[in-house]
Design a protein around this motif. Structure first.
Motif, PDB file in Angstrom:
ATOM      1  N   THR A 127       0.817  -1.327  -0.172  1.00  0.00           N
ATOM      2  CA  THR A 127      -0.200   0.089  -0.048  1.00  0.00           C
ATOM      3  C   THR A 127       0.832   1.265   0.072  1.00  0.00           C
ATOM      4  OG1 THR A 127      -0.018   0.026   2.329  1.00  0.00           O
ATOM      5  CG2 THR A 127      -1.878  -1.201   1.158  1.00  0.00           C
ATOM      6  N   LEU A 128       0.452   2.221  -0.799  1.00  0.00           N
ATOM      7  CA  LEU A 128       1.071   3.562  -0.642  1.00  0.00           C
ATOM      8  C   LEU A 128       0.171   4.623  -0.395  1.00  0.00           C
ATOM      9  CD1 LEU A 128       3.255   5.435  -1.858  1.00  0.00           C
ATOM     10  CD2 LEU A 128       2.528   5.041  -4.113  1.00  0.00           C
ATOM     11  N   VAL A 129       0.272   5.165   0.344  1.00  0.00           N
ATOM     12  CA  VAL A 129      -0.466   6.489   0.929  1.00  0.00           C
ATOM     13  C   VAL A 129       0.118   7.875   0.470  1.00  0.00           C
ATOM     14  CG1 VAL A 129      -1.043   7.850   3.088  1.00  0.00           C
ATOM     15  CG2 VAL A 129      -1.544   5.446   2.826  1.00  0.00           C
ATOM     16  N   VAL A 130      -0.589   8.575  -0.074  1.00  0.00           N
ATOM     17  CA  VAL A 130      -0.411  10.075  -0.134  1.00  0.00           C
ATOM     18  C   VAL A 130      -0.550  10.867   0.781  1.00  0.00           C
ATOM     19  CG1 VAL A 130      -0.415  12.216  -1.897  1.00  0.00           C
ATOM     20  CG2 VAL A 130      -0.534   9.543  -2.656  1.00  0.00           C
ATOM     21  N   ASP A 131       0.297  11.494   1.412  1.00  0.00           N
ATOM     22  CA  ASP A 131      -0.008  12.270   2.783  1.00  0.00           C
ATOM     23  C   ASP A 131       0.043  13.728   2.740  1.00  0.00           C
ATOM     24  OD1 ASP A 131      -0.392  12.163   5.807  1.00  0.00           O
ATOM     25  OD2 ASP A 131       1.649  12.937   5.774  1.00  0.00           O
ATOM     26  N   ILE A 132      -0.964  14.538   3.310  1.00  0.00           N
ATOM     27  CA  ILE A 132      -0.871  15.854   3.449  1.00  0.00           C
ATOM     28  C   ILE A 132      -1.594  16.245   4.638  1.00  0.00           C
ATOM     29  CG2 ILE A 132      -0.655  16.631   0.991  1.00  0.00           C
ATOM     30  CD1 ILE A 132      -3.548  17.420   1.088  1.00  0.00           C
ATOM     31  N   SER A 133      -1.330  17.408   5.182  1.00  0.00           N
ATOM     32  CA  SER A 133      -1.941  17.742   6.528  1.00  0.00           C
ATOM     33  C   SER A 133      -3.535  18.041   6.172  1.00  0.00           C
ATOM     34  CB  SER A 133      -1.723  18.786   7.052  1.00  0.00           C
ATOM     35  OG  SER A 133      -1.733  19.834   6.054  1.00  0.00           O
ATOM     36  N   PRO A 134      -4.399  17.899   7.003  1.00  0.00           N
ATOM     37  CA  PRO A 134      -5.826  18.174   6.917  1.00  0.00           C
ATOM     38  C   PRO A 134      -6.012  19.695   6.447  1.00  0.00           C
ATOM     39  CG  PRO A 134      -5.605  17.054   8.892  1.00  0.00           C
ATOM     40  CD  PRO A 134      -4.265  17.388   8.512  1.00  0.00           C
ATOM     41  N   LYS A 135      -5.105  20.534   6.975  1.00  0.00           N
ATOM     42  CA  LYS A 135      -5.275  21.887   6.716  1.00  0.00           C
ATOM     43  C   LYS A 135      -5.099  22.047   4.908  1.00  0.00           C
ATOM     44  CE  LYS A 135      -3.076  26.434   7.408  1.00  0.00           C
ATOM     45  NZ  LYS A 135      -2.020  26.981   7.489  1.00  0.00           N
ATOM     46  N   LEU A 136      -3.846  21.471   4.514  1.00  0.00           N
ATOM     47  CA  LEU A 136      -3.677  21.387   3.048  1.00  0.00           C
ATOM     48  C   LEU A 136      -4.947  20.670   2.084  1.00  0.00           C
ATOM     49  CD1 LEU A 136      -0.017  20.757   2.521  1.00  0.00           C
ATOM     50  CD2 LEU A 136      -1.280  22.825   1.823  1.00  0.00           C
ATOM     51  N   GLN A 137      -5.552  19.666   2.888  1.00  0.00           N
ATOM     52  CA  GLN A 137      -6.576  19.050   1.984  1.00  0.00           C
ATOM     53  C   GLN A 137      -7.789  19.952   1.904  1.00  0.00           C
ATOM     54  OE1 GLN A 137      -6.907  15.411   5.352  1.00  0.00           O
ATOM     55  NE2 GLN A 137      -7.699  14.502   3.136  1.00  0.00           N
ATOM     56  N   LEU A 138      -7.920  20.786   2.903  1.00  0.00           N
ATOM     57  CA  LEU A 138      -9.031  21.739   2.928  1.00  0.00           C
ATOM     58  C   LEU A 138      -8.829  22.732   1.916  1.00  0.00           C
ATOM     59  CD1 LEU A 138      -9.823  22.501   6.483  1.00  0.00           C
ATOM     60  CD2 LEU A 138     -11.628  21.566   4.848  1.00  0.00           C
ATOM     61  N   GLN A 139      -7.416  23.342   1.780  1.00  0.00           N
ATOM     62  CA  GLN A 139      -7.351  24.269   0.940  1.00  0.00           C
ATOM     63  C   GLN A 139      -7.251  23.712  -0.404  1.00  0.00           C
ATOM     64  OE1 GLN A 139      -3.756  26.164   2.854  1.00  0.00           O
ATOM     65  NE2 GLN A 139      -2.888  26.478   0.708  1.00  0.00           N
ATOM     66  N   ARG A 140      -6.691  22.714  -0.833  1.00  0.00           N
ATOM     67  CA  ARG A 140      -6.629  22.205  -2.140  1.00  0.00           C
ATOM     68  C   ARG A 140      -7.944  21.728  -2.888  1.00  0.00           C
ATOM     69  NH1 ARG A 140      -0.757  18.994  -1.873  1.00  0.00           N
ATOM     70  NH2 ARG A 140       0.474  20.847  -1.406  1.00  0.00           N
ATOM     71  N   THR A 141      -8.795  21.140  -1.934  1.00  0.00           N
ATOM     72  CA  THR A 141      -9.950  20.793  -2.270  1.00  0.00           C
ATOM     73  C   THR A 141     -10.999  21.776  -2.488  1.00  0.00           C
ATOM     74  OG1 THR A 141      -9.867  18.723  -1.200  1.00  0.00           O
ATOM     75  CG2 THR A 141     -11.773  19.005  -1.827  1.00  0.00           C
ATOM     76  N   ILE A 142     -11.099  22.821  -1.756  1.00  0.00           N
ATOM     77  CA  ILE A 142     -11.703  23.961  -1.934  1.00  0.00           C
ATOM     78  C   ILE A 142     -11.506  24.604  -3.329  1.00  0.00           C
ATOM     79  CG2 ILE A 142     -12.584  26.110  -1.083  1.00  0.00           C
ATOM     80  CD1 ILE A 142     -11.962  24.988   2.061  1.00  0.00           C
ATOM     81  N   GLU A 143     -10.197  24.854  -3.402  1.00  0.00           N
ATOM     82  CA  GLU A 143      -9.727  25.637  -4.728  1.00  0.00           C
ATOM     83  C   GLU A 143     -10.152  24.734  -5.916  1.00  0.00           C
ATOM     84  OE1 GLU A 143      -5.579  26.826  -6.233  1.00  0.00           O
ATOM     85  OE2 GLU A 143      -6.014  27.473  -4.063  1.00  0.00           O
ATOM     86  N   ARG A 144     -10.067  23.341  -5.692  1.00  0.00           N
ATOM     87  CA  ARG A 144     -10.216  22.639  -7.048  1.00  0.00           C
ATOM     88  C   ARG A 144     -11.948  22.518  -7.340  1.00  0.00           C
ATOM     89  NH1 ARG A 144      -9.482  16.467  -6.272  1.00  0.00           N
ATOM     90  NH2 ARG A 144     -11.394  16.933  -4.942  1.00  0.00           N
ATOM     91  N   ASP A 145     -12.654  22.222  -6.187  1.00  0.00           N
ATOM     92  CA  ASP A 145     -14.038  21.939  -6.286  1.00  0.00           C
ATOM     93  C   ASP A 145     -14.923  23.220  -6.182  1.00  0.00           C
ATOM     94  OD1 ASP A 145     -13.038  19.506  -7.059  1.00  0.00           O
ATOM     95  OD2 ASP A 145     -13.674  18.593  -4.962  1.00  0.00           O
ATOM     96  N   MET A 146     -14.334  24.292  -5.777  1.00  0.00           N
ATOM     97  CA  MET A 146     -15.232  25.470  -5.423  1.00  0.00           C
ATOM     98  C   MET A 146     -16.362  24.970  -4.341  1.00  0.00           C
ATOM     99  SD  MET A 146     -13.851  27.707  -7.169  1.00  0.00           S
ATOM    100  CE  MET A 146     -13.316  28.047  -8.856  1.00  0.00           C
ATOM    101  N   VAL A 147     -16.273  24.264  -3.498  1.00  0.00           N
ATOM    102  CA  VAL A 147     -16.994  23.873  -2.372  1.00  0.00           C
ATOM    103  C   VAL A 147     -16.774  24.426  -1.164  1.00  0.00           C
ATOM    104  CG1 VAL A 147     -17.542  21.347  -3.556  1.00  0.00           C
ATOM    105  CG2 VAL A 147     -15.459  21.747  -2.044  1.00  0.00           C
ATOM    106  N   SER A 148     -17.699  24.093  -0.133  1.00  0.00           N
ATOM    107  CA  SER A 148     -17.468  24.911   0.994  1.00  0.00           C
ATOM    108  C   SER A 148     -16.402  24.174   1.948  1.00  0.00           C
ATOM    109  CB  SER A 148     -18.871  25.267   1.935  1.00  0.00           C
ATOM    110  OG  SER A 148     -19.258  23.652   2.181  1.00  0.00           O
ATOM    111  N   LYS A 149     -15.699  24.967   2.875  1.00  0.00           N
ATOM    112  CA  LYS A 149     -15.002  24.180   3.829  1.00  0.00           C
ATOM    113  C   LYS A 149     -15.877  23.280   4.775  1.00  0.00           C
ATOM    114  CE  LYS A 149     -12.124  25.638   7.685  1.00  0.00           C
ATOM    115  NZ  LYS A 149     -11.493  26.653   8.535  1.00  0.00           N
ATOM    116  N   GLU A 150     -17.087  23.580   5.079  1.00  0.00           N
ATOM    117  CA  GLU A 150     -17.890  22.357   5.863  1.00  0.00           C
ATOM    118  C   GLU A 150     -18.000  21.127   5.075  1.00  0.00           C
ATOM    119  OE1 GLU A 150     -18.717  25.899   5.411  1.00  0.00           O
ATOM    120  OE2 GLU A 150     -18.166  26.106   7.513  1.00  0.00           O
ATOM    121  N   GLN A 151     -18.289  21.229   3.591  1.00  0.00           N
ATOM    122  CA  GLN A 151     -18.586  20.155   2.926  1.00  0.00           C
ATOM    123  C   GLN A 151     -17.245  19.063   2.956  1.00  0.00           C
ATOM    124  OE1 GLN A 151     -20.224  22.565  -0.591  1.00  0.00           O
ATOM    125  NE2 GLN A 151     -21.123  20.465  -1.004  1.00  0.00           N
ATOM    126  N   VAL A 152     -16.019  20.002   2.588  1.00  0.00           N
ATOM    127  CA  VAL A 152     -14.943  18.946   2.674  1.00  0.00           C
ATOM    128  C   VAL A 152     -14.782  18.562   3.703  1.00  0.00           C
ATOM    129  CG1 VAL A 152     -12.389  19.179   2.165  1.00  0.00           C
ATOM    130  CG2 VAL A 152     -13.960  20.615   0.881  1.00  0.00           C
TER     131      VAL A 152
END
Ligand code: ATP
Length: 202
Positions: A127-152
């Motif tokens: 198994t191979l895990v791609v790791d980032i902090s939850p803070k970056l998960q929020l930041q990058r997903t919000i930017e990519r999907d134009m969704v709210s912080k709460e949804q992510v």
């Protein structure tokens, strides 16, 4: 292929980005998200069974799955989610096994967002895990999907937490830096996987 890498990571961690770098090295990808869409595609047996069970309102006028209607149905009837998983998970697994078998590269990368949660790590040699902090998960997903912080945040909370994912990983890619920093990590793993695949097949 006879050597299978299970690639996972939380939402927005960079699974697709990393998988594409392996593909550039000629490695075949088997993507659980794509397969999950195929088993309920227009005209599929999976979609027919969903229509038979929950009614024609599960289909859009042009015969595709109405995802919003299905979400609504399982939100109000939790036991229907179990029915749905019992229907779709074996279909997804069978198709994944077929594609893994067919893959004509020295090893194959199986991309599965919920690899550990759904027990699909059992199909993998490593198994191979791609790791980032939850803070970056929020930041990058919000930017990519134009969704709210709460949804992510809700999705992050529904997934396995960072530490348990890392605990289960055989290998880890740190994706907290620039995208350029990925290439070297992927190449090092690629060489390692070629060797391990060789050993397994000899
Ligand atoms: P999901 O679980 O939602 O399918 P994922 O794990 O496949 O996501 P990607 O789509 O590969 O993640 O990456 C999430 C977003 O972050 C994308 O917009 C991607 O371009 C961007 N991204 C990936 N790696 C980096 C990086 N190192 N620096 C900046 N942005 C990045």
């Amino acid at each position: 292929a006879n050597f299978i890498i299970g690639l996972t990571g939380g939402i927005g961690s960079g699974k697709t980005t990393v998988a594409n770098l392996f593909a550039e090295q000629g490695i075949v990808l088997v993507d659980a998200d794509i397969i999950a869409r195929e088993v309920v595609a227009k005209g599929s047996d999976g979609l027919k069974q969903i229509g038979d069970k929950f009614g024609p309102q599960m289909l859009t006028p042009d015969g595709c799955l109405d995802r919003a209607a299905l979400r609504e149905q399982i939100f109000h009837h939790p036991q229907d989610r179990e029915w749905l998983n019992a229907l779709l998970h074996p279909m997804i697994r069978t198709r994944m096994l077929e594609q893994l078998e067919m893959a004509a590269s020295p090893y194959v990368i199986m991309v599965v967002p919920l690899l550990f949660e759904n027990g699909l790590d059992k199909l993998a040699d490593r198994t191979l895990v791609v790791d980032i902090s939850p803070k970056l998960q929020l930041q990058r997903t919000i930017e990519r999907d134009m969704v709210s912080k709460e949804q992510v945040q809700n999705i992050i909370n529904s997934q396995s937490d960072r530490q348990s994912r890392l605990d289960k990983a055989d290998d880890v890619i740190d994706n907290q830096g620039e995208i350029d920093a990925l290439q070297a990590q992927v190449l090092a793993l690629h060489n390692k996987y070629l060797q391990l695949a060789d050993i397994k097949n000899s």
